[in-house]
Structures are given as C-alpha cells and as structure tokens.
Design an enzyme around this catalytic site. Structure first.
Site, PDB file in Angstrom:
ATOM      1  N   ARG A 245      -0.285   8.900  55.111  1.00 36.89           N
ATOM      2  CA  ARG A 245      -0.394  10.322  55.451  1.00 36.89           C
ATOM      3  C   ARG A 245       0.929  11.034  55.225  1.00 36.89           C
ATOM      4  O   ARG A 245       1.977  10.560  55.670  1.00 36.89           O
ATOM      5  CB  ARG A 245      -0.751  10.478  56.933  1.00 36.89           C
ATOM      6  CG  ARG A 245      -2.214  10.340  57.200  1.00 36.89           C
ATOM      7  CD  ARG A 245      -2.537  10.767  58.643  1.00 36.89           C
ATOM      8  NE  ARG A 245      -3.677   9.993  59.073  1.00 36.89           N
ATOM      9  CZ  ARG A 245      -3.722   9.202  60.142  1.00 36.89           C
ATOM     10  NH1 ARG A 245      -2.677   9.108  60.932  1.00 36.89           N
ATOM     11  NH2 ARG A 245      -4.803   8.528  60.417  1.00 36.89           N
TER      12      ARG A 245
ATOM     13  N   GLU B 161      -9.594   6.445  43.518  1.00 33.47           N
ATOM     14  CA  GLU B 161     -10.889   6.905  43.996  1.00 33.47           C
ATOM     15  C   GLU B 161     -11.369   8.080  43.161  1.00 33.47           C
ATOM     16  O   GLU B 161     -10.619   8.612  42.326  1.00 33.47           O
ATOM     17  CB  GLU B 161     -10.796   7.298  45.476  1.00 33.47           C
ATOM     18  CG  GLU B 161      -9.862   8.463  45.743  1.00 33.47           C
ATOM     19  CD  GLU B 161      -9.566   8.632  47.242  1.00 33.47           C
ATOM     20  OE1 GLU B 161      -9.311   7.637  47.933  1.00 33.47           O
ATOM     21  OE2 GLU B 161      -9.572   9.781  47.702  1.00 33.47           O
TER      22      GLU B 161
ATOM     23  N   HIS C  15      -3.524  14.121  47.745  1.00 36.20           N
ATOM     24  CA  HIS C  15      -4.845  14.736  47.792  1.00 36.20           C
ATOM     25  C   HIS C  15      -5.339  14.916  49.224  1.00 36.20           C
ATOM     26  O   HIS C  15      -4.861  14.251  50.146  1.00 36.20           O
ATOM     27  CB  HIS C  15      -5.857  13.894  47.011  1.00 36.20           C
ATOM     28  CG  HIS C  15      -6.074  12.531  47.609  1.00 36.20           C
ATOM     29  ND1 HIS C  15      -5.239  11.472  47.359  1.00 36.20           N
ATOM     30  CD2 HIS C  15      -7.009  12.063  48.467  1.00 36.20           C
ATOM     31  CE1 HIS C  15      -5.665  10.411  48.019  1.00 36.20           C
ATOM     32  NE2 HIS C  15      -6.741  10.738  48.707  1.00 36.20           N
TER      33      HIS C  15
ATOM     34  N   HIS D  31      -2.467   7.208  48.115  1.00 35.46           N
ATOM     35  CA  HIS D  31      -2.745   5.772  48.202  1.00 35.46           C
ATOM     36  C   HIS D  31      -1.873   4.997  47.215  1.00 35.46           C
ATOM     37  O   HIS D  31      -1.555   5.498  46.138  1.00 35.46           O
ATOM     38  CB  HIS D  31      -4.210   5.480  47.874  1.00 35.46           C
ATOM     39  CG  HIS D  31      -5.183   6.277  48.680  1.00 35.46           C
ATOM     40  ND1 HIS D  31      -5.292   6.152  50.045  1.00 35.46           N
ATOM     41  CD2 HIS D  31      -6.077   7.221  48.319  1.00 35.46           C
ATOM     42  CE1 HIS D  31      -6.233   6.977  50.476  1.00 35.46           C
ATOM     43  NE2 HIS D  31      -6.720   7.645  49.465  1.00 35.46           N
TER      44      HIS D  31
HETATM   45 ZN    ZN Z   1      -8.046   9.285  49.625  1.00 33.53          ZN
END
Ligand code: ZN
Length: 335
Positions: free
Chosen positions: A192, A115, A172, A97
């Site tokens: 992605r 996150e 991740h 991200h």
């Molecule tokens: Zn994520």
C-alpha cells in the site's frame, strides 16, 4: 474428464467492500462490507470449492494436487491463476504489486502479481488510478513524502466493458462505484502506498508499505496498452484482451450458439451476464450469470448456447512457478 468443474467462491470482507455480490449475484456473503469474491481460487487465503459432481466439496487446491491430468500436467508448484470479482463500494488503497523474483525473495516464495480488470459495471463518473507522473525515483519519493497525491497519481475515466492490464510494478487502485472481474497471478501480496488515511478494524490507520512499494514501482510509469482483437462469427464473437507470459484473457460473447475448442492446458470461465447452456459430448450443463467453472484439459471441443457473455482465461508459460523436481527430467507416471 470431459465435464466442466463448477466452483463455489470464497469471500473476503474489506473496508471498501459493499453488498453487490449479494444484491446482484445472489451470493451468500459474510457482511455488507464484502469486497472480494474469490471465484476461482486455490490460494490458501481463500479457496474455492467444487460445487457438484464427482469432486464435490474438494477444494481447488486439493484437486490441483491430486489430479494433475485435469490441468494437462501444467508445470507449476501451485494453481497458477486467481479469478476474482471485486465490489468497490469505496476507494481501494493505492497500491503496487511485486514481480515473481521480488515476491519469491521477500514474501516467502509467493508469486508476483500481474493482474487485469474487466469492468463489469461502474457509476457514470467512475475512474481508476492507473500509473503515476513521477519521472524519477527521487521525484516519486518526494511526491509521496509531500503527500501530493493529486500531483503523483494518474486517473483514468472508465466505463463498463473496458479492460485494463496491470503488470506488476504498476501503481493502481480501483475507485468507488466499480464492479470488476479480475484475472491475476495466484498471489496475495500488496504494497500500500496511500490509504486515504482510513482507520482499519483495530481502530488504527492501516499499514502502508512504502519502502517495498518504492522498490518495486516502475518509474517512469509505462502504460500497458490493451488492443483487443475481435473475431466475429455468426453465433457470437471472441475478443482476446491480453496475451502475456502469465495468462491469456478472452471474452466470449454469445448471441446464439458458438462452437469452441480448447487447445490449451485448461480454461477458467466466469459468466458475467446472461444465461445459457454448455454442451459437451451430448451432455448439457446450464450456465448462469455468476457461475464460475474450469474446463479441464480433456474438454477439447464444446458448444455454448444462449444470450450469454463470459470471461475466459488460460495460464501461460510463466504462470505459476516451476515445480522443483529431482533429476533433470520430470516424467509423468504411466498408470
Ligand atoms: Zn492490485
């Protein structure tokens, strides 16, 4: 207002999702490919809705806009955080991200996405992908082009109760057989890198976003160490997992009864196991496994009783984005 605000989640179907959100939590899910429960969300892609009380049926976004006092007038142009439960029945795509600055410029003013994960449950042999082995951008690109995923990606074994902090820029992926509570910035931007060559709903390979992923990935990988701080008392314990610019995340582990105080703007809370009650100003609210609620700003002190475990989070200074305000001083109207 000195009452908890209970929320009803929204759900997202995913290629890798399963049916645990119904089997384990009793939620009414759209299909047996439901990957994400957006439990405390004001993101336009899936809002949670107030389940009861004076604000029943209002979305969290509406509440945020109309009643800033509930949130202690936290300075942000949007609700800053997003709490999810993820049911990874299959592997999630390997992803990364952006940070706030990159997302603002390239993703229409979205926030970046830092996150963190609390592993609620997982298979015995479960692992995650967390970080990569490339030492330079050139090496990273080379390994991606060669599709040498074993050489590139770092795997870590996991067990229930583990906690991982995943700052923006970290490669991740959750892997199959994992149930996670995720606390994140209020963002839905994902790049992605690798998707196991899976065919998506339209019968085509799902899109990758390699250029942007290479732009935003931290190279070399730096592991964000989590050192939980545990404070024990007679009625239970409070674990602080992480405190960064965006959020602080706690686990409240109550064995009997715990008096808690809130010296913050507001708090997001999810019950991850057990049941009990929350007591505030002589009023009692039953709280059960799978419940999600917000403790508004005026709830300065309360008691939780029962044999119950909860994950709580609070936004910090960089959570959200400053509202753009004309003039130099923003005044809160006296009503
Ligand atoms: Zn994520």
């Amino acid at each position: 207002m000195k009452q908890p605000i209970f929320l009803r989640p929204s759900f997202q179907e995913r290629i890798w999702g399963g049916n645990q959100l119904e089997k384990k939590y009793g939620y009414s899910i759209p299909s047996s490919n439901t990957g994400e429960c957006w439990a405390i969300s004001a993101h336009p892609h899936g809002q949670s809705v107030v389940a009861s009380g004076d604000f029943a049926e209002k979305s969290l976004g509406e509440l945020w806009g109309a009643y800033p006092e509930l949130f202690g007038h936290f300075q942000s142009d949007r609700f800053p955080l997003l709490t999810k439960i993820l049911d990874a029945h299959d592997d999630l795509s390997v992803q990364v991200h952006p940070n706030d600055e990159y997302a603002d410029e390239f993703e229409n003013g979205e926030l970046g996405k830092t996150e963190c994960w609390y592993i609620i449950d997982c298979n015995e042999d479960a692992d995650i992908i967390y970080g990569h082995h490339a030492q330079s951008k050139e090496e990273f690109v080379e390994l991606v082009e060669q599709e040498d995923w074993e050489g590139l990606l770092q795997r870590i074994k996991i067990k229930p109760g583990d906690f991982f902090y995943v700052p923006s820029g970290t490669i991740h992926a959750l892997c199959k057989g994992t149930l996670v509570l995720e606390t994140q910035q209020n963002s839905d931007t994902t790049y992605r890198v690798y998707d196991y060559n899976r065919i998506g709903q339209e019968g085509k390979l799902r899109d990758l976003h390699l250029d942007k992923a290479i732009d935003v990935t931290t190279i070399p990988h730096t592991a964000a160490k989590v050192e939980p701080a545990i404070a024990k008392t007679i009625g239970g314990s409070i674990t602080t997992f992480v405190e960064d610019d965006y959020f602080t995340v706690y686990k409240w582990d109550i064995t009997n009864s715990l008096a808690l105080t809130q010296e913050h703007y507001f708090t997001l809370v999810s019950v991850i196991s057990g049941e009990g009650k929350l007591i505030s100003e002589d009023k009692e609210y039953p709280i059960n496994f799978g419940d999600h609620f917000i403790l508004p700003n005026e709830m300065h002190s309360f008691i939780i009783e029962g044999d119950i475990q909860l994950i709580a989070s609070q936004p910090n200074s960089k959570g959200g984005r400053q509202r753009e305000v004309a003039g130099t001083t923003r005044q809160v109207a006296n009503v």
